[in-house]
Write an enzyme that holds these catalytic residues in place. Structure first.
Site, PDB file in Angstrom:
ATOM      1  N   SER A   1     -13.239  -0.150   3.343  1.00 46.21           N
ATOM      2  CA  SER A   1     -12.264  -0.100   2.263  1.00 46.21           C
ATOM      3  C   SER A   1     -10.927  -0.625   2.758  1.00 46.21           C
ATOM      4  CB  SER A   1     -12.093   1.356   1.785  1.00 46.21           C
ATOM      5  OG  SER A   1     -10.971   1.513   0.949  1.00 46.21           O
TER       6      SER A   1
ATOM      7  N   TYR B   1     -10.962  10.327   1.883  1.00 43.93           N
ATOM      8  CA  TYR B   1     -11.566   9.002   1.710  1.00 43.93           C
ATOM      9  C   TYR B   1     -11.052   8.040   2.772  1.00 43.93           C
ATOM     10  CZ  TYR B   1     -13.066   4.677  -0.572  1.00 43.93           C
ATOM     11  OH  TYR B   1     -13.648   3.459  -0.847  1.00 43.93           O
TER      12      TYR B   1
END
Length: 267
Positions: free
Chosen positions: A159, A172
């Protein structure tokens, strides 16, 4: 020149939606006609299967409902793929969850563990099982005609938050930092065994990992406006890169981390 040998087998997690779904589509478009699709939702997998079969009537799709936060289920999915197709050549590990946003003092241990279990341990378990299988396979010539050989290629999905944190990015960001470490370490350990491992780091790509309201929220607007392209991405754009990295055209690429974020990390 074909992108992949005709007997190639693909293994895609998170294939029920978002990036995983579009990677599966890209693999079929690029000529991989044996593909195992993995997701926790059997219903979504069946929809993916229908879609892939519209791209090629000759495709053989193996639907494997799997909770990628569970080691035994990942191992079983890999074993079932090999039982059905005899091998695994390219993998994209896209299964993941965002978890709850918030700072560490606002996070529960339960949330931390659920995110880490899927995003970190799930990625590592996938890599381990896939590499174990590839090590059993013969070396094959490259489709490019270059005088080298290969055993397989793995792409892990990180990410934008694999590189940095954003306010209240929560667990996350922590989990996606680790995806880079897994990819680099396995690339170093198994490069001489003919196995390439790379990571991609998508930016703000419109998938269902976030609820629709997030994209119009202050965070969604910030991610858009900081992008050099001044827009969010779409999953097809991520799949194009995965298709290339999985193919023999990327035969000298391993241990690499590719940002595909519209220029967000350039600023």
């Amino acid at each position: 020149m074909p992108e992949f040998p005709p007997d190639s087998v693909a293994f895609v997690t998170g294939a029920g939606s978002g990036i995983g779904l579009h990677v599966a589509k890209q693999y079929v478009t690029d000529g991989i006609l044996k593909i195992a699709i993995i997701d926790i939702s059997n219903e979504r997998l069946l929809e993916t299967e229908k879609l892939l079969l519209t791209l090629s009537a000759h495709a053989k799709i193996l639907v494997i409902p799997t909770d990628c936060s569970k080691e035994a289920e990942i191992d079983a999915a890999v074993a079932k793929t090999v039982e059905e197709f005899g091998r695994i050549d390219v993998c994209c590990n896209a299964a993941g969850i965002s978890g709850a946003r918030g700072s560490s003092t606002e996070q529960s241990t339960e949330n931390m563990m659920s995110v880490m279990q899927l995003n970190v341990m799930g990625t590592w378990w996938c890599n381990r099982a896939q590499i174990k299988q590839m090590l059993k396979q013969e070396w094959r010539d490259l489709t490019t005609g270059l005088p080298f050989k290969t055993r397989g290629s793995i792409i892990n999905v990180g990410s934008l938050l694999s590189h940095r944190a954003i306010k209240y990015g929560g667990t996350y960001a922590m989990s996606k930092h680790t995806v880079i470490g897994i990819s680099r370490q396995d690339a170093v350990d198994y490069g001489t065994e003919g196995i390439r491992v790379n990571a991609i780091c998508p930016g703000a790509v419109r998938t269902n990992i976030f609820t629709p309201d997030v994209w119009e929220s202050p965070l969604g607007v910030q991610l858009k406006e900081r992008s050099a392209l001044n827009r969010h991405g779409v999953p097809e754009e991520i799949a194009y890169l995965v298709g290339f990295l999985s193919s023999d055209k990327a035969s000298f690429i391993t241990g690499a981390v590719y940002n595909i974020d519209g220029g967000y990390t350039a600023s």
